[in-house]
Design a protein around this motif. Structure first.
Motif, PDB file in Angstrom:
ATOM      1  N   GLN A 239       0.801  -1.217   0.000  1.00 18.34           N
ATOM      2  CA  GLN A 239       0.000   0.000   0.000  1.00 18.34           C
ATOM      3  C   GLN A 239       0.837   1.273   0.000  1.00 18.34           C
ATOM      4  O   GLN A 239       0.509   2.237  -0.688  1.00 18.34           O
ATOM      5  CB  GLN A 239      -0.931  -0.006   1.222  1.00 18.34           C
ATOM      6  N   LEU A 240       1.915   1.300   0.757  1.00 14.47           N
ATOM      7  CA  LEU A 240       2.664   2.541   0.943  1.00 14.47           C
ATOM      8  C   LEU A 240       3.215   3.123  -0.345  1.00 14.47           C
ATOM      9  O   LEU A 240       3.350   4.338  -0.478  1.00 14.47           O
ATOM     10  CB  LEU A 240       3.816   2.311   1.934  1.00 14.47           C
ATOM     11  N   HIS A 241       3.528   2.263  -1.317  1.00 16.33           N
ATOM     12  CA  HIS A 241       4.120   2.778  -2.558  1.00 16.33           C
ATOM     13  C   HIS A 241       3.156   3.636  -3.366  1.00 16.33           C
ATOM     14  O   HIS A 241       3.565   4.335  -4.291  1.00 16.33           O
ATOM     15  CB  HIS A 241       4.643   1.617  -3.426  1.00 16.33           C
ATOM     16  N   THR A 270       3.755  -3.612  10.325  1.00 11.82           N
ATOM     17  CA  THR A 270       4.292  -4.517   9.304  1.00 11.82           C
ATOM     18  C   THR A 270       4.277  -3.823   7.947  1.00 11.82           C
ATOM     19  O   THR A 270       3.309  -3.140   7.599  1.00 11.82           O
ATOM     20  CB  THR A 270       3.478  -5.819   9.229  1.00 11.82           C
ATOM     21  N   VAL A 271       5.351  -4.010   7.198  1.00 12.15           N
ATOM     22  CA  VAL A 271       5.489  -3.419   5.865  1.00 12.15           C
ATOM     23  C   VAL A 271       5.836  -4.533   4.884  1.00 12.15           C
ATOM     24  O   VAL A 271       6.816  -5.257   5.075  1.00 12.15           O
ATOM     25  CB  VAL A 271       6.591  -2.331   5.832  1.00 12.15           C
ATOM     26  N   VAL A 272       5.024  -4.678   3.838  1.00 15.18           N
ATOM     27  CA  VAL A 272       5.288  -5.641   2.768  1.00 15.18           C
ATOM     28  C   VAL A 272       5.244  -4.860   1.459  1.00 15.18           C
ATOM     29  O   VAL A 272       4.261  -4.171   1.168  1.00 15.18           O
ATOM     30  CB  VAL A 272       4.248  -6.779   2.735  1.00 15.18           C
ATOM     31  N   GLU A 273       6.323  -4.933   0.676  1.00 15.89           N
ATOM     32  CA  GLU A 273       6.392  -4.162  -0.565  1.00 15.89           C
ATOM     33  C   GLU A 273       7.203  -4.910  -1.627  1.00 15.89           C
ATOM     34  O   GLU A 273       7.934  -5.850  -1.319  1.00 15.89           O
ATOM     35  CB  GLU A 273       7.037  -2.793  -0.317  1.00 15.89           C
ATOM     36  N   GLN A 274       7.055  -4.436  -2.854  1.00 14.85           N
ATOM     37  CA  GLN A 274       7.875  -4.942  -3.944  1.00 14.85           C
ATOM     38  C   GLN A 274       9.254  -4.292  -3.877  1.00 14.85           C
ATOM     39  O   GLN A 274       9.354  -3.078  -3.691  1.00 14.85           O
ATOM     40  CB  GLN A 274       7.187  -4.670  -5.287  1.00 14.85           C
ATOM     41  N   ASP A 275      10.288  -5.089  -4.030  1.00 14.81           N
ATOM     42  CA  ASP A 275      11.668  -4.646  -3.797  1.00 14.81           C
ATOM     43  C   ASP A 275      12.292  -4.157  -5.106  1.00 14.81           C
ATOM     44  O   ASP A 275      13.149  -4.816  -5.703  1.00 14.81           O
ATOM     45  CB  ASP A 275      12.470  -5.811  -3.206  1.00 14.81           C
ATOM     46  N   VAL A 276      11.873  -2.963  -5.538  1.00  9.68           N
ATOM     47  CA  VAL A 276      12.366  -2.407  -6.801  1.00  9.68           C
ATOM     48  C   VAL A 276      12.172  -0.901  -6.740  1.00  9.68           C
ATOM     49  O   VAL A 276      11.259  -0.404  -6.076  1.00  9.68           O
ATOM     50  CB  VAL A 276      11.594  -3.020  -8.005  1.00  9.68           C
ATOM     51  N   ASN A 277      13.035  -0.148  -7.405  1.00 10.95           N
ATOM     52  CA  ASN A 277      12.924   1.311  -7.389  1.00 10.95           C
ATOM     53  C   ASN A 277      12.317   1.823  -8.693  1.00 10.95           C
ATOM     54  O   ASN A 277      12.969   1.855  -9.734  1.00 10.95           O
ATOM     55  CB  ASN A 277      14.296   1.957  -7.179  1.00 10.95           C
ATOM     56  N   TYR A 339       7.318   2.213  -6.437  1.00  7.07           N
ATOM     57  CA  TYR A 339       7.962   1.255  -5.545  1.00  7.07           C
ATOM     58  C   TYR A 339       9.340   1.770  -5.107  1.00  7.07           C
ATOM     59  O   TYR A 339       9.983   2.554  -5.810  1.00  7.07           O
ATOM     60  CB  TYR A 339       8.134  -0.096  -6.243  1.00  7.07           C
ATOM     61  N   GLU A 340       9.770   1.296  -3.958  1.00 11.33           N
ATOM     62  CA  GLU A 340      11.114   1.613  -3.471  1.00 11.33           C
ATOM     63  C   GLU A 340      11.760   0.343  -2.932  1.00 11.33           C
ATOM     64  O   GLU A 340      11.067  -0.588  -2.517  1.00 11.33           O
ATOM     65  CB  GLU A 340      11.052   2.675  -2.367  1.00 11.33           C
ATOM     66  N   VAL A 341      13.092   0.341  -2.940  1.00  9.95           N
ATOM     67  CA  VAL A 341      13.819  -0.837  -2.461  1.00  9.95           C
ATOM     68  C   VAL A 341      13.755  -0.889  -0.936  1.00  9.95           C
ATOM     69  O   VAL A 341      13.467   0.097  -0.259  1.00  9.95           O
ATOM     70  CB  VAL A 341      15.284  -0.827  -2.942  1.00  9.95           C
ATOM     71  N   ALA A 342      14.058  -2.074  -0.396  1.00 11.07           N
ATOM     72  CA  ALA A 342      13.942  -2.295   1.048  1.00 11.07           C
ATOM     73  C   ALA A 342      14.768  -1.284   1.846  1.00 11.07           C
ATOM     74  O   ALA A 342      14.324  -0.790   2.888  1.00 11.07           O
ATOM     75  CB  ALA A 342      14.371  -3.726   1.384  1.00 11.07           C
TER      76      ALA A 342
END
Length: 403
Positions: A239-241, A270-277, A339-342
């Motif tokens: 969601q955050l992206h 908790t944060v779950v995201e795609q690991d890409v910029n 998206y942003e990286v970890a």
């Protein structure tokens, strides 16, 4: 007051590396769809739209949404490039995203994506595992979720709680019903909540559900009805992206939301995201980054469903293609998929005042065992208190816990 935001110390190096990779592919590889895509992107970045249009015409004759992974991703990325040239990216994205209530096809495709691309499922499982551990010793727990989606994460959570045995804590779930969300039909969050309440009742899990009808950026602490004696958990899953940051607006809604959540003094975030910029990078390195990322996603789908599967085609068109088009074709406020990286998320969370929380060994062991049931090319790595789920050597999804 304007707050500073963490800088990406390696972004310029990454950009140079991506551009170098692009030139290397263009110079050394045979005339494959990948090479033509990179040549087209390079032409667009240099303002040579006539050459780019010629390459697009050639590419469209070479690729197919029913071909091998490299052909399938090329079929969608070429449309992103075409939309970039035509400045129609935002319109194509909206058409694919469907600002009207999402169709049953799209909702079904989203569910299938989480099933057939295990990295997404692992991300939800990691978040749920961290939540279950935070439940220990608590009589009442309040979870706030800023994008419940279809509620499937909480179906699993309620089922897991029911299997725990013993006296269960009273669970209150609050979902933010953002009118901009296209993850469910208008007003659909109420129906999702009803379904969760019925499940919880059947499984004898003490549970209640509430909605907050508000644009995410306008949510205030008073809207969330946090109560004394409750352990507060906040879940940000994919969601955050979507929140604009300092590169889009001086308001910086992304960091503003994190600071607001920190002010609630949660026991767990908790944060779950795609690991890409795909956030701050200029067009050409962003294109290369997106190509490499989605290539790994498409390859991973090749081991879970046949290429002619209609389910797979729907997932790729309804879920992945719209993201690709938005990342490739849109700029400024029109680029929603940021998206942003970890490492960048770690910097944002730290700046907001959070401390990392290590995922428990039970959570990690559970996911490791599950990964073995899939293809051995799926990977799990622990790095800086976060779990990274990937395909071969490419990290796709990360999950982290904070306090």
């Amino acid at each position: 007051m304007l707050y500073d935001s963490p800088k990406e110390s390696t972004s310029s190096d990454s950009n140079l590396s991506s551009i170098g990779n692009c030139k290397e592919v263009c110079q050394l590889s045979p005339r494959t769809p990948k090479r033509l895509l990179f040549e087209c992107a390079n032409a667009i970045s240099e303002g040579n739209m006539e050459e780019a249009s010629t390459i697009i015409t050639e590419l469209r004759q070479m690729v197919s949404v029913q071909g091998d992974p490299s052909s399938r991703i090329a079929a969608y990325m070429v449309e992103g490039l075409a939309a970039k040239i035509a400045s129609s990216g935002k319109y194509l994205y909206k058409a694919l995203k469907c600002k009207e209530p999402p169709s049953s096809d799209r909702l079904a495709a989203m569910q299938i994506l989480f099933e057939i691309c295990p990295c997404f499922k692992f991300g939800f499982m990691a978040a749920n595992g961290a939540m279950i551990e935070a439940f220990k010793g608590e009589k009442r727990v309040h979870i706030v979720d800023f994008d419940i989606n279809q509620g499937n994460q909480y179906i699993t959570l309620i089922q897991t709680l029911a299997n725990q045995g013993g006296k269960l804590p009273y669970l209150r779930l609050t979902g933010v019903d953002d009118p901009e969300s296209v993850q469910r039909p208008n007003g659909g969050l109420v129906m999702i909540g009803l379904r969760l309440e019925q499940l919880a009742e059947a499984l004898k899990v003490p549970f209640e559900f509430h909605t907050v009808a508000s644009t995410t950026s306008l949510v205030s602490p008073s809207m969330l009805d946090c109560r004394p004696g409750e352990a507060l958990i906040v879940n940000f899953a994919f969601q955050l992206h979507h929140m604009p940051d300092e590169s889009v607006s001086t308001v910086n809604e992304r960091d503003q939301l994190l600071r607001m959540v920190k002010s609630l003094n949660p026991k767990l975030v908790t944060v779950v995201e795609q690991d890409v910029n795909t956030n701050t990078t200029p067009f050409l390195p962003r294109f290369v980054e997106a190509y490499n990322y989605y290539s790994a996603v498409y390859e991973s789908l090749d081991v879970t469903l046949p290429r002619e599967s209609q389910d797979r085609i729907n997932v790729e068109r309804q879920c992945l293609a719209r993201d690709i088009v938005n990342v490739v074709a849109c700029e400024g406020k029109e680029r929603i998929e940021r998206y942003e990286v970890a490492g960048k998320w770690r910097a944002r969370m730290t700046m907001a005042g959070f401390m990392p929380r290590v995922m428990g060994p039970n959570v990690v062991d559970m996911i490791r065992k599950l990964i073995k049931e899939y293809c051995d090319r799926y990977t799990l790595k622990e790095e800086m208190s976060a779990l990274h789920f990937g395909w071969e050597d490419k990290s796709l999804i990360f999950a982290s816990a904070w306090r």
